[in-house]
Design a protein around this motif. Structure first.
Motif, mmCIF file in Angstrom:
data_model
loop_
_atom_site.group_PDB
_atom_site.id
_atom_site.type_symbol
_atom_site.label_atom_id
_atom_site.label_comp_id
_atom_site.label_asym_id
_atom_site.label_seq_id
_atom_site.Cartn_x
_atom_site.Cartn_y
_atom_site.Cartn_z
ATOM 1 N N UNK A 185 2.109 -32.848 70.469
ATOM 2 C CA UNK A 185 1.810 -34.215 70.876
ATOM 3 C C UNK A 185 1.164 -34.182 72.255
ATOM 4 N N UNK A 186 -0.044 -34.712 72.358
ATOM 5 C CA UNK A 186 -0.776 -34.741 73.626
ATOM 6 C C UNK A 186 -0.706 -36.155 74.189
ATOM 7 N N UNK A 187 -0.007 -36.308 75.316
ATOM 8 C CA UNK A 187 0.244 -37.615 75.917
ATOM 9 C C UNK A 187 -0.646 -37.854 77.124
ATOM 10 N N UNK A 188 -1.036 -39.104 77.305
ATOM 11 C CA UNK A 188 -1.823 -39.495 78.481
ATOM 12 C C UNK A 188 -1.004 -39.272 79.747
ATOM 13 N N UNK A 189 -1.622 -38.680 80.750
ATOM 14 C CA UNK A 189 -0.942 -38.431 82.025
ATOM 15 C C UNK A 189 -1.477 -39.381 83.093
ATOM 16 N N UNK A 190 -1.007 -39.202 84.321
ATOM 17 C CA UNK A 190 -1.479 -40.034 85.423
ATOM 18 C C UNK A 190 -2.877 -39.656 85.884
ATOM 19 N N UNK A 191 -3.337 -38.481 85.498
ATOM 20 C CA UNK A 191 -4.667 -38.010 85.896
ATOM 21 C C UNK A 191 -5.650 -38.251 84.765
ATOM 22 N N UNK A 192 -6.752 -38.962 85.036
ATOM 23 C CA UNK A 192 -7.734 -39.243 83.989
ATOM 24 C C UNK A 192 -8.278 -37.954 83.362
ATOM 25 N N UNK A 193 -8.373 -37.925 82.052
ATOM 26 C CA UNK A 193 -8.913 -36.784 81.339
ATOM 27 C C UNK A 193 -7.933 -35.651 81.116
ATOM 28 N N UNK A 194 -6.724 -35.749 81.667
ATOM 29 C CA UNK A 194 -5.745 -34.685 81.505
ATOM 30 C C UNK A 194 -4.554 -35.203 80.712
ATOM 31 N N UNK A 195 -4.158 -34.447 79.698
ATOM 32 C CA UNK A 195 -3.042 -34.847 78.858
ATOM 33 C C UNK A 195 -1.901 -33.836 78.951
ATOM 34 N N UNK A 196 -0.702 -34.311 78.693
ATOM 35 C CA UNK A 196 0.498 -33.475 78.682
ATOM 36 C C UNK A 196 0.780 -33.081 77.239
ATOM 37 N N UNK A 197 0.832 -31.786 76.995
ATOM 38 C CA UNK A 197 1.036 -31.283 75.636
ATOM 39 C C UNK A 197 2.508 -30.943 75.419
ATOM 40 N N UNK A 198 3.109 -31.540 74.412
ATOM 41 C CA UNK A 198 4.506 -31.294 74.065
ATOM 42 C C UNK A 198 4.576 -30.706 72.662
ATOM 43 N N UNK A 199 5.357 -29.661 72.520
ATOM 44 C CA UNK A 199 5.587 -29.097 71.200
ATOM 45 C C UNK A 199 6.830 -29.730 70.597
ATOM 46 N N UNK A 200 6.698 -30.229 69.384
ATOM 47 C CA UNK A 200 7.783 -30.935 68.733
ATOM 48 C C UNK A 200 8.607 -29.996 67.870
ATOM 49 N N UNK A 201 9.870 -30.315 67.734
ATOM 50 C CA UNK A 201 10.734 -29.571 66.824
ATOM 51 C C UNK A 201 10.535 -30.129 65.417
ATOM 52 N N UNK A 202 10.012 -29.337 64.527
ATOM 53 C CA UNK A 202 9.746 -29.809 63.185
ATOM 54 C C UNK A 202 8.444 -30.582 63.111
ATOM 55 N N UNK A 203 8.153 -31.152 61.932
ATOM 56 C CA UNK A 203 6.939 -31.925 61.711
ATOM 57 C C UNK A 203 7.304 -33.261 61.088
ATOM 58 N N UNK A 204 6.578 -34.301 61.511
ATOM 59 C CA UNK A 204 6.841 -35.642 61.020
ATOM 60 C C UNK A 204 5.573 -36.473 61.117
ATOM 61 N N UNK A 205 5.525 -37.550 60.363
ATOM 62 C CA UNK A 205 4.395 -38.459 60.439
ATOM 63 C C UNK A 205 4.568 -39.350 61.658
#
Length: 251
Positions: A185-205
């Motif tokens: 999951x790539x989330x919007x951060x406070x810095x424009x153009x930069x995202x925070x990447x989180x690895x999720x446990x398992x897969x879901x819609x």
């Protein structure tokens, strides 16, 4: 409001003047506060997060005032039964919604309805006799005291928690990426153009607005809202159960 925050100082001051001229002093005060926060040293929330935060706050305030009005009507029910029709409808007109007349009532003003302009037909029968200023003042005072009592004893205004542990992301604030290594999951951060990447446990819609939750142990969880359908009742089973109860009664 989000658009107004990005305007030039001259345009922003013109916006504030227009709001104050139309009696929207609360909105002007909030915009001034947000502008001051925005001009401080960063980092700052992105415009999209400003909008999400304002939308949630507005909904919370709207729900609060709706609850206050609903409870005030319950508290006034017995009292208003002793009123004449027109007096009772004037009281209900004061509580007919979250509008300027309601808040002017709380400010201590005695509003005089104009049946051609402001008097909602849903709350007005026949305007055969004009209400005297003494009657208007008396009814407005009863309604105002009831509302204030409800706000004090029944419906309290929600307070902000000291520990902020949640942030919302709508569909424009994140991206979902699935690979053989897992779901990310790539989330919007406070810095424009930069995202925070989180690895999720398992897969879901994942879709819609997400809530990222941080608990006191500094662990994170993700809340995804999925619409649920209620199960349909089986009418045949219901009829069978009713037949059994009747048979038991006959025995």
């Amino acid at each position: 409001m989000v658009t107004a925050l990005s305007r030039t100082p001259v345009e922003f001051n013109q916006k504030l003047a227009g709001l104050r001229a139309n009696g929207k002093t609360a909105e002007a005060t909030l915009l001034t506060l947000l502008r001051e926060l925005k001009e401080t040293s960063g980092p700052h929330l992105r415009a999209r997060h400003w909008k999400l935060a304002l939308e949630e706050t507005s909904k919370m305030a709207l729900t609060h005032w709706k609850s206050v009005i609903a409870e005030a009507k319950k508290e006034l029910a017995d009292t208003l039964k002793r009123f004449h029709d027109q007096d009772r409808h004037y009281a209900y007109w004061l509580l007919c919604g979250i509008n300027r007349q309601f808040f002017e009532l709380l400010d201590g003003k005695v509003l005089v309805p104009n049946p051609d302009e402001s008097f909602d037909r849903n709350y007005c029968l026949s305007y055969d006799r004009p209400l005297s200023s003494k009657t208007l003042r008396s009814i407005a005072g009863i309604v105002r005291r009831t509302v204030n009592r409800v706000r004090r004893d029944i419906v309290c205004y929600p307070r902000t928690k000291t520990f902020h542990n949640r942030i919302d992301f709508d569909s424009s604030c994140y991206k979902v990426r699935s690979t053989e290594a897992g779901q990310f999951l790539e989330l919007m951060s406070l810095q424009p153009g930069k995202r925070i990447c989180l690895r999720l446990k398992g897969k879901s819609k994942i879709r819609g607005t997400l809530q990222l939750i941080r608990d006191t142990a500094d662990t994170y969880s993700l809340r995804v809202y999925v619409p649920q359908q209620c199960e349909k009742k089986d009418r045949c089973c219901h009829r069978n159960r009713s037949r059994l109860r009747r048979d038991d009664g006959n025995e």
